[in-house]
Design a protein around this motif. Structure first.
Motif, PDB file in Angstrom:
ATOM      1  N   GLN A 182       0.564  -1.005   0.206  1.00 16.02           N
ATOM      2  CA  GLN A 182       0.059   0.135  -0.112  1.00 16.02           C
ATOM      3  C   GLN A 182       0.877   1.358  -0.154  1.00 16.02           C
ATOM      4  O   GLN A 182       1.059   2.261  -0.752  1.00 16.02           O
ATOM      5  CB  GLN A 182      -1.272  -0.107   1.480  1.00 16.02           C
ATOM      6  CG  GLN A 182      -2.053   1.240   1.180  1.00 16.02           C
ATOM      7  CD  GLN A 182      -2.749   1.290  -0.230  1.00 16.02           C
ATOM      8  OE1 GLN A 182      -2.617   0.005  -0.459  1.00 16.02           O
ATOM      9  NE2 GLN A 182      -3.079   2.612  -0.669  1.00 16.02           N
ATOM     10  N   ILE A 183       2.158   0.611   1.017  1.00 14.40           N
ATOM     11  CA  ILE A 183       3.056   2.465   0.507  1.00 14.40           C
ATOM     12  C   ILE A 183       3.397   2.520  -0.483  1.00 14.40           C
ATOM     13  O   ILE A 183       3.575   3.752  -1.055  1.00 14.40           O
ATOM     14  CB  ILE A 183       4.566   1.734   1.931  1.00 14.40           C
ATOM     15  CG1 ILE A 183       3.186   2.033   3.008  1.00 14.40           C
ATOM     16  CG2 ILE A 183       5.294   3.434   1.726  1.00 14.40           C
ATOM     17  CD1 ILE A 183       4.345   1.610   4.391  1.00 14.40           C
ATOM     18  N   LEU A 184       4.432   1.257  -1.474  1.00 18.11           N
ATOM     19  CA  LEU A 184       4.248   1.720  -2.497  1.00 18.11           C
ATOM     20  C   LEU A 184       3.884   1.884  -3.265  1.00 18.11           C
ATOM     21  O   LEU A 184       3.851   3.359  -4.368  1.00 18.11           O
ATOM     22  CB  LEU A 184       4.749   0.115  -3.165  1.00 18.11           C
ATOM     23  CG  LEU A 184       5.772   0.498  -4.313  1.00 18.11           C
ATOM     24  CD1 LEU A 184       7.131   1.476  -4.698  1.00 18.11           C
ATOM     25  CD2 LEU A 184       5.954  -1.397  -4.898  1.00 18.11           C
ATOM     26  N   ASN A 185       2.227   1.558  -3.269  1.00 23.07           N
ATOM     27  CA  ASN A 185       0.651   2.070  -4.362  1.00 23.07           C
ATOM     28  C   ASN A 185       0.946   4.126  -3.818  1.00 23.07           C
ATOM     29  O   ASN A 185       0.728   4.304  -5.144  1.00 23.07           O
ATOM     30  CB  ASN A 185      -0.160   1.213  -3.957  1.00 23.07           C
ATOM     31  CG  ASN A 185      -0.158   0.041  -4.904  1.00 23.07           C
ATOM     32  OD1 ASN A 185       0.641   0.551  -5.840  1.00 23.07           O
ATOM     33  ND2 ASN A 185      -1.060  -0.612  -4.843  1.00 23.07           N
ATOM     34  N   SER A 186       0.717   4.323  -2.840  1.00 21.38           N
ATOM     35  CA  SER A 186       0.826   5.411  -2.131  1.00 21.38           C
ATOM     36  C   SER A 186       2.119   5.900  -3.351  1.00 21.38           C
ATOM     37  O   SER A 186       1.874   7.502  -3.179  1.00 21.38           O
ATOM     38  CB  SER A 186       0.569   6.200  -0.422  1.00 21.38           C
ATOM     39  OG  SER A 186      -0.398   5.077  -0.168  1.00 21.38           O
ATOM     40  N   ILE A 187       3.053   5.950  -3.270  1.00 26.11           N
ATOM     41  CA  ILE A 187       4.009   6.063  -3.650  1.00 26.11           C
ATOM     42  C   ILE A 187       4.075   6.467  -4.993  1.00 26.11           C
ATOM     43  O   ILE A 187       4.352   8.391  -5.443  1.00 26.11           O
ATOM     44  CB  ILE A 187       5.757   5.684  -3.293  1.00 26.11           C
ATOM     45  CG1 ILE A 187       5.633   6.255  -1.515  1.00 26.11           C
ATOM     46  CG2 ILE A 187       6.416   6.083  -3.831  1.00 26.11           C
ATOM     47  CD1 ILE A 187       6.889   4.820  -1.027  1.00 26.11           C
ATOM     48  N   LEU A 188       4.035   5.493  -5.450  1.00 27.57           N
ATOM     49  CA  LEU A 188       3.983   5.800  -7.404  1.00 27.57           C
ATOM     50  C   LEU A 188       2.658   6.578  -7.493  1.00 27.57           C
ATOM     51  O   LEU A 188       3.031   7.708  -8.687  1.00 27.57           O
ATOM     52  CB  LEU A 188       2.902   4.015  -7.724  1.00 27.57           C
ATOM     53  CG  LEU A 188       4.931   3.363  -7.288  1.00 27.57           C
ATOM     54  CD1 LEU A 188       4.454   1.760  -8.282  1.00 27.57           C
ATOM     55  CD2 LEU A 188       6.194   3.544  -8.687  1.00 27.57           C
ATOM     56  N   ASN A 189       1.196   6.325  -6.810  1.00 27.20           N
ATOM     57  CA  ASN A 189       0.468   7.635  -6.914  1.00 27.20           C
ATOM     58  C   ASN A 189       0.614   8.454  -7.389  1.00 27.20           C
ATOM     59  O   ASN A 189      -0.211   9.307  -8.518  1.00 27.20           O
ATOM     60  CB  ASN A 189      -0.796   6.859  -6.190  1.00 27.20           C
ATOM     61  CG  ASN A 189      -1.545   5.151  -6.221  1.00 27.20           C
ATOM     62  OD1 ASN A 189      -1.480   5.873  -7.653  1.00 27.20           O
ATOM     63  ND2 ASN A 189      -2.064   5.202  -5.692  1.00 27.20           N
ATOM     64  N   PHE A 247      -2.459  -9.818  -2.747  1.00 26.53           N
ATOM     65  CA  PHE A 247      -1.229  -9.579  -3.472  1.00 26.53           C
ATOM     66  C   PHE A 247      -1.446  -8.726  -5.080  1.00 26.53           C
ATOM     67  O   PHE A 247      -0.878  -7.724  -5.513  1.00 26.53           O
ATOM     68  CB  PHE A 247       0.248 -10.257  -3.855  1.00 26.53           C
ATOM     69  CG  PHE A 247       0.731  -9.805  -4.619  1.00 26.53           C
ATOM     70  CD1 PHE A 247       1.905  -8.758  -3.890  1.00 26.53           C
ATOM     71  CD2 PHE A 247       1.552 -10.596  -5.290  1.00 26.53           C
ATOM     72  CE1 PHE A 247       3.287  -7.530  -4.695  1.00 26.53           C
ATOM     73  CE2 PHE A 247       2.629  -9.645  -6.239  1.00 26.53           C
ATOM     74  CZ  PHE A 247       3.675  -8.340  -6.065  1.00 26.53           C
ATOM     75  N   TRP A 248      -2.186  -9.305  -6.012  1.00 22.25           N
ATOM     76  CA  TRP A 248      -1.981  -9.378  -7.228  1.00 22.25           C
ATOM     77  C   TRP A 248      -3.154  -8.389  -7.223  1.00 22.25           C
ATOM     78  O   TRP A 248      -3.578  -7.301  -8.082  1.00 22.25           O
ATOM     79  CB  TRP A 248      -2.058 -10.534  -8.412  1.00 22.25           C
ATOM     80  CG  TRP A 248      -0.904 -11.374  -8.126  1.00 22.25           C
ATOM     81  CD1 TRP A 248      -0.968 -12.967  -8.044  1.00 22.25           C
ATOM     82  CD2 TRP A 248      -0.054 -10.988  -8.960  1.00 22.25           C
ATOM     83  NE1 TRP A 248       0.562 -13.296  -8.041  1.00 22.25           N
ATOM     84  CE2 TRP A 248       0.832 -11.940  -8.399  1.00 22.25           C
ATOM     85  CE3 TRP A 248       0.593 -10.106  -9.848  1.00 22.25           C
ATOM     86  CZ2 TRP A 248       2.318 -12.300  -8.971  1.00 22.25           C
ATOM     87  CZ3 TRP A 248       2.115 -10.203 -10.061  1.00 22.25           C
ATOM     88  CH2 TRP A 248       2.124 -11.539 -10.312  1.00 22.25           C
ATOM     89  N   GLU A 249      -4.143  -8.124  -6.663  1.00 19.49           N
ATOM     90  CA  GLU A 249      -5.195  -7.197  -6.940  1.00 19.49           C
ATOM     91  C   GLU A 249      -5.355  -5.593  -6.318  1.00 19.49           C
ATOM     92  O   GLU A 249      -5.256  -4.774  -6.945  1.00 19.49           O
ATOM     93  CB  GLU A 249      -6.698  -7.659  -5.920  1.00 19.49           C
ATOM     94  CG  GLU A 249      -7.235  -9.000  -5.853  1.00 19.49           C
ATOM     95  CD  GLU A 249      -8.286  -9.017  -6.814  1.00 19.49           C
ATOM     96  OE1 GLU A 249      -8.379  -8.195  -7.554  1.00 19.49           O
ATOM     97  OE2 GLU A 249      -8.803 -10.014  -8.488  1.00 19.49           O
ATOM     98  N   ARG A 250      -4.037  -5.689  -5.161  1.00 20.85           N
ATOM     99  CA  ARG A 250      -3.764  -4.511  -5.357  1.00 20.85           C
ATOM    100  C   ARG A 250      -1.931  -4.011  -5.893  1.00 20.85           C
ATOM    101  O   ARG A 250      -2.452  -3.303  -6.162  1.00 20.85           O
ATOM    102  CB  ARG A 250      -2.543  -4.440  -3.836  1.00 20.85           C
ATOM    103  CG  ARG A 250      -3.516  -5.173  -2.254  1.00 20.85           C
ATOM    104  CD  ARG A 250      -3.557  -5.870  -1.595  1.00 20.85           C
ATOM    105  NE  ARG A 250      -2.671  -4.477  -0.331  1.00 20.85           N
ATOM    106  CZ  ARG A 250      -2.141  -5.119   0.660  1.00 20.85           C
ATOM    107  NH1 ARG A 250      -2.088  -6.293   1.544  1.00 20.85           N
ATOM    108  NH2 ARG A 250      -1.215  -4.195   1.389  1.00 20.85           N
ATOM    109  N   LEU A 251      -1.251  -4.905  -5.976  1.00 18.37           N
ATOM    110  CA  LEU A 251      -0.628  -4.629  -7.519  1.00 18.37           C
ATOM    111  C   LEU A 251      -1.832  -3.917  -8.982  1.00 18.37           C
ATOM    112  O   LEU A 251      -0.929  -2.936  -9.429  1.00 18.37           O
ATOM    113  CB  LEU A 251      -0.206  -5.955  -8.288  1.00 18.37           C
ATOM    114  CG  LEU A 251       1.323  -5.972  -8.995  1.00 18.37           C
ATOM    115  CD1 LEU A 251       2.212  -4.397  -8.353  1.00 18.37           C
ATOM    116  CD2 LEU A 251       1.885  -6.297 -10.192  1.00 18.37           C
TER     117      LEU A 251
END
Lengths: 274, 658
Positions: free
Chosen positions: A2-9, A212-216
């Motif tokens: 989730q942290i990685l997704n937030s950074i990338l977003n 994992f995949w759903e979140r990715l």
């Protein structure tokens, strides 16, 4: 994750958002050029450049052989065979850099798809809003309620499909902005964001439960809590398109073409053997 | 220095610059401008079928303030229509400034004199002549060719030659669209994706229904299992397959009868509709060759009923304006630009689905919603074009006056056999005219001193009370011989051409079976032809309706007197000008022989204009003085050209109205 997704977003929003009022081609262009350079550099530092150069030289040598000895079937066959072998060698040398590139490319594609694969709803436009439950009892779909904020209107009663544990509504966008729809099942509430805008922008098609995949592949919103009884909530946003020369093109094709051209344009500068 | 430049280029900067240039070219290179700007502006609004009597009445009643204003500020005349007064003929007169002898369009329907098979007059598909067959697949070596059968020079071609910018939207008889630099969108004559003038689909669980073709549509029986219906939408014929079967797109409807709501799933799209709702346009792709060849179309769904009987109407699948399978605009990307600006819209030539109304698939109210949807789409395009119009010519066509007058005349005319005394929808035609008044008002608000405004209709309107079977009459009078004495099938199937001297084809055409022209012609040029023409004319003019005692034909036109030009040879010898209230029957126009000469028209198609030209003139208004006392459609093209200082070409028959 989730942290990685937030950074990338945040990163992609910062890079792409300033160009959102222009033709989406331009923001994709601005992104694709450095992406192409980055990929060229990854290729350079993760591949055996000497071996690739030697393999390509050998292929060129055998191609010359074909031109020089085109009247000698024996030499020709041998040259064809060698070219085939060296092509396989070339592909083997390319495997390692490809493996290094897979991870950044995957994140890029997921983020770019959220920006260009779909477009936000326009004011006055409607979309299908679907809720799928995770339990085994399909009759629960009778008890799902929906509460949209004042930028949206729920236009239809629920269309209940118990065998698929699904309920669908049609929602109309009334005002621009990021709006929330609250879905309530068995006393628990989960929200879904719906983006309404006349410009391109990042949309979250699906909010899903953890995995994992759903979140990715669905980085736009936090995962749905496991105990909510909801498997996923989705909005059918219109497909995005990029117009180039009057032709509607899929963003992926534009992205690959631009990164490819950039790669070839800058390979001399970075002395990369592709 | 040289080395420095080389280094600079090798460094990749040149690559980046090149990349930028290519990108700029890709994005910006598509807009091409060739035309000179001109100070002069001409706007022409075409309201198909707007009738002078109705217009004048509504003006007297104070319901058309903008028309009244234009009449007072400028001028108003009745406009002489074409012979016969049919839209493809009339608009071809308008486009070319020539009569049918010049442009070759005499009727909605023509016939091939070799086979006597009727065909639609304005366009033709010539199939690829070379094909290779591989198993179940047929690979064409050359392409099918779409041919515009209207001859002559369109006035916008001449504007184009003089670099006058022009925008021509939905003018009839312009499909396949003429290749010019003019921004144009094709109109009446543009087919749906099946290549017809519009085939709707209707899916129902009704017990008594079986799959059948009806005029203008197809009915499909379906079954509902677990609240699901599975069906398919038919697309274009797949000419890549042996026997050219129709391509199909499957779709599914999932319903919730308790909540009267259903979801339509089609390819990767889904739409939710409540009972009684229309869907937005839904895009679909018909696969012709897997992975290689697809044709894109758009349609709208109307969920008429979910329970107890499932009823779903689907509009004809239209050519997708975002990815047109056939060219419907010039330049080709113009239609895509419009799509981007105003959203998807009907591309088929006549969008109002009067066939679904007549077949009872849509009732009056449902049809009016459908007609309104299409009108709103064109109004949006009109607003868009008016917003950017700043030089040259803008022509815009509105067809709803014509189509709604055809099917709602019965609601306002107590003398009509299909009159509904309840008075429901009696004001539909009136309201349609008032909508057009709004369009005119919008236009007039944006006029400046340099703009000439011309408002016209191609013909007027009249009631259609009674049908006349002209081929039955010709048979009874001994002009048509049947092989075993009895009629059979359509398209003159049982006609003995060796004993036939004259035949009716199309809505107003009467042909002689001429030796040397028709394959089995027997009538000789000269005296025999003359005698036959005179005899037929006299007899036709004397026919009286036994019910009313009225003459049913008021004028019989000799085409060698009213037409001029190189295409007279294939024209009918006579054009039958019916009296007000009368028309050729639907069956007789395609070469059938219904029993009896007359029948009451009890159909919803209750108003018409396929009569004597003098009985159904059009309207002409302008914001300048009209000098011509009896202006004609033939005068409009020369008028437009003269407004831009261009001399009309020698084939044009008319002259400027100013």
């Amino acid at each position: 994750m989730q942290i990685l997704n937030s950074i990338l977003n945040t990163f992609f929003d910062l890079v792409l958002a300033p160009m959102r009022s222009f033709n989406p081609f331009w923001s994709l262009f601005i992104f694709s050029v450095p992406a192409g350079i980055l990929l060229v550099l990854i290729f350079r530092y993760t591949s055996d450049q000497g071996a690739i150069r030697e393999t390509k030289d050998r292929i060129k040598g055998h191609m010359l052989e074909i031109r020089l000895f085109k009247d000698n079937p024996g030499v020709l066959m041998s040259a064809f065979g060698s070219i085939l072998v060296y092509n396989f060698k070339y592909m083997r040398h390319a495997v390692r850099p490809m493996l290094f590139m897979v991870v950044p490319v995957l994140f890029m594609l997921v983020q770019l798809d959220a920006w260009y694969g779909y477009r936000p709803l326009r004011t006055g436009e409607s979309a299908v809003f679907s809720v799928r439950l995770s339990g085994s009892d399909g009759r629960v779909v009778d008890n799902i309620t929906l509460q949209a904020d004042d930028g949206l209107t729920v236009e239809t009663p629920p269309l209940r499909i118990p065998e698929e544990k699904e309920a669908d509504w049609r929602i109309r966008a009334d005002k621009a902005g990021n709006h929330k729809v609250a879905v309530r099942v068995r006393g628990k509430t989960v929200e879904k964001t719906i983006t309404v805008s006349g410009n391109p922008g990042r949309v979250s098609v699906k909010r899903t439960s953890a995995g994992f995949w759903e979140r990715l592949f669905n980085p736009g919103e936090k995962p749905i809590p496991e105990d909510s009884g909801i498997k996923e909530i989705s909005v059918e946003y219109p497909l995005g398109s990029i117009y180039v020369l009057g032709w509607s093109m899929h963003w992926l094709m534009v992205f690959f073409l631009l990164t490819l051209i950039t790669g070839f344009a800058f390979k001399g500068f970075f002395r990369v053997e592709l | 220095m040289k080395r420095k430049i080389k280094k600079y280029f090798n460094s990749g900067v040149a690559g980046a610059v090149l990349l930028f240039l290519i990108s700029s070219l890709l994005i910006g290179g598509c807009s091409k401008s060739h035309s000179n700007r001109t100070e002069k502006k001409v706007i022409v609004l075409g309201f198909d079928g707007m009738d002078p009597d109705i217009l004048e009445r509504l003006i007297r009643e104070g319901k058309m303030p903008h028309f009244e204003n234009l009449m007072q500020k400028g001028n108003y005349r009745e406009l002489e229509t074409s012979i016969p007064p049919q839209s493809p003929v009339a608009w071809s007169n308008f486009i070319t400034g020539m009569n049918p002898g010049g442009h070759g369009i005499y009727d909605f329907i023509h016939r091939d004199p070799e086979t006597m098979i009727p065909f639609l007059s304005t366009s033709e598909v010539r199939p690829a002549d070379k094909k290779i067959t591989l198993g179940g697949w047929t690979i064409p070596v050359s392409k099918d060719k779409l041919v515009l059968l209207r001859k002559g020079t369109a006035f916008w071609e001449m504007l184009d030659k003089h670099n006058i910018p022009a925008t021509v939207i939905r003018v009839p008889a312009n499909f396949p669209i003429m290749e010019t630099e003019t921004r144009s969108l094709s109109g009446m004559g543009t087919p749906d994706i099946q290549g017809t003038y519009g085939i709707f689909s209707f899916y129902t669980t009704e017990d008594s229904v079986f799959e059948k073709d009806v005029s203008g549509g197809k009915i499909f029986p379906v079954r509902m299992i677990n609240n699901r219906v599975e069906a398919s939408i038919e697309g274009p014929r797949n000419t890549f397959k042996k026997g050219a079967p129709r391509s199909k797109v499957d779709f599914q409807v999932v319903s919730d009868p308790e909540h009267s709501v259903a979801k339509i799933l089609l390819q990767d799209r889904q739409v939710i509709l409540k009972q009684g709702e229309w869907s937005p346009w839904v895009r679909m792709e018909f696969e012709l060759i897997p992975f290689f060849q697809k044709v894109s179309g758009i349609c709208r769904f109307y969920l008429k009923e979910i329970y107890p009987v499932f009823k779903l109407y689907v509009t004809p699948v239209n050519i997708d304006p975002s990815d047109p399978a056939m060219p419907v605009s010039t330049p080709e990307h113009f239609v895509k630009e419009l799509y981007e600006e105003v959203g998807p819209f009907y591309t088929q030539g006549i969008p109002e689905d009067t066939k679904a109304l007549i077949q009872g698939v849509l009732n009056d109210d449902e049809f009016l919603v459908q007609a309104r949807i299409s009108y709103d789409e064109f109004r949006r395009i009109f607003m868009q074009e008016m917003g950017r119009f700043n030089s040259g010519l803008l022509f815009f066509y509105f067809g709803s006056t014509d189509q709604l007058s055809h099917v709602f005349w019965r609601t306002m005319d107590p003398a009509h056999p299909a009159y509904d005394p309840s008075g429901k929808n009696a004001d539909v035609i009136e309201k349609t005219y008032m909508e057009m008044d709004g369009i005119l008002g919008f236009t007039m608000d944006r006029l400046d001193g340099k703009t000439t405004l011309i408002v016209l209709s191609d013909h007027g309107f009249a009631p259609y009370y009674r049908s006349f079977n002209i081929n039955t009459w010709l048979r009874d009078e001994g002009y048509i011989a049947l092989r075993d004495g009895a009629p059979k099938g359509e398209f003159f199937e049982n006609v003995d051409w060796s004993g036939t001297r004259a035949y009716g084809l199309g809505f107003n055409g009467l042909y002689l079976n001429m030796k040397g022209r028709e394959k089995n012609g027997i009538v000789l040029e000269g005296g025999e032809r003359e005698t036959l023409i005179n005899e037929l004319s006299a007899k036709l003019l004397s026919i009286r309706d036994p019910k009313t005692g009225q003459n049913i034909i008021t004028k019989v036109y000799r085409t060698d007197e009213v037409y001029t030009g190189p295409h007279l040879k294939n024209a009918p010898e006579l054009i039958v000008g019916y009296n007000r209230g009368y028309r050729a029957s639907w069956e007789t126009v395609l070469g059938n022989f219904p029993e009896g000469l007359f029948s009451d028209n009890n159909e919803k198609w209750s108003g018409d204009h396929l009569m004597a030209a003098e009985l159904v003139p059009g309207i002409l208004l302008a914001n300048r003085r009209i000098r011509a006392e009896r202006p004609s459609l033939l005068d409009i093209a020369p008028t437009i050209l003269k407004e831009f200082g261009i001399t009309k070409n020698k084939e044009m028959v008319g002259s400027s109205i100013f």
